[in-house]
Design an enzyme around this catalytic site. Structure first.
Site, PDB file in Angstrom:
ATOM      1  N   LYS A  34       0.823  -1.209   0.000  1.00 56.96           N
ATOM      2  CA  LYS A  34       0.000   0.000   0.000  1.00 56.96           C
ATOM      3  C   LYS A  34       0.860   1.264   0.000  1.00 56.96           C
ATOM      4  O   LYS A  34       0.572   2.234   0.689  1.00 56.96           O
ATOM      5  CB  LYS A  34      -0.937  -0.002   1.210  1.00 56.96           C
ATOM      6  CG  LYS A  34      -1.871  -1.191   1.226  1.00 56.96           C
ATOM      7  CD  LYS A  34      -2.882  -1.101   2.338  1.00 56.96           C
ATOM      8  CE  LYS A  34      -3.792  -2.294   2.421  1.00 56.96           C
ATOM      9  NZ  LYS A  34      -4.370  -2.771   1.206  1.00 56.96           N
ATOM     10  N   CYS A  35       1.897   1.258  -0.800  1.00 52.79           N
ATOM     11  CA  CYS A  35       2.880   2.338  -0.862  1.00 52.79           C
ATOM     12  C   CYS A  35       2.795   3.012  -2.236  1.00 52.79           C
ATOM     13  O   CYS A  35       2.408   2.385  -3.219  1.00 52.79           O
ATOM     14  CB  CYS A  35       4.277   1.723  -0.646  1.00 52.79           C
ATOM     15  SG  CYS A  35       5.655   2.862  -0.797  1.00 52.79           S
TER      16      CYS A  35
END
Length: 158
Positions: A34-35
């Site tokens: 989730k970057c």
């Protein structure tokens, strides 16, 4: 001392001795699902597909130390990587890459290839290029995309 002195647990729960990669060029990356840099999985997979038959491996190490960007379980991480990016390179279980509980491999990597201003890894998708002898050649910042590493990887096959 080289990376071959270490082992790590895969997402499937199997302990893998890194000496199994002796003779191969490695790109070791701390990853997160989730970057903002998560789309780099695509470029990492492309490098792996292109150079695997020459003895190249990508080793992914999920880490949740930066903004809780890897909150999932091993199964969730594996599913995410496969479904969204078709990842077939070796992924390991979630680890710490900095601080007192950092995985010994990452303590070694950061001591061999220091970052700008500090040894610590500052964010997800920091990459380490390792030669066929297990020696750390270079460290790359998170914003350095996989395609920018290709020349350095190819040089190691010469």
């Amino acid at each position: 001392m080289s990376i071959y002195n270490f082992s790590a647990t895969t997402l499937k729960g199997e302990i893998k001795d890194l000496s199994e990669y002796n003779g191969k060029v490695l790109l070791i990356v701390n990853t997160a699902s989730k970057c903002g840099f998560t789309p780099q999985y695509e470029g990492l997979q492309r490098l792996y597909d292109t150079y695997q038959d020459k003895g190249f491996e990508v080793l992914g190490f999920p880490c949740d130390q930066f903004g809780n960007q890897e909150p999932g379980s091993s199964d969730e991480i594996a599913d995410f990587c496969q479904m969204n990016y078709g990842v077939t390179f070796q992924m390991f279980e979630k680890i710490d890459v900095k601080g007192d509980n950092a995985h010994p491999l990452f303590k070694y990597l950061t001591s061999e290839a220091k970052g700008l201003l500090t040894e610590d890894i500052k964010w997800n998708f920091t990459k380490f290029l390792v030669d066929q002898n297990g020696e750390v050649i270079k460290r790359y910042a998170p914003q350095t995309t996989p395609d920018k590493l290709e020349k350095d990887i190819v040089k190691l096959f010469a």
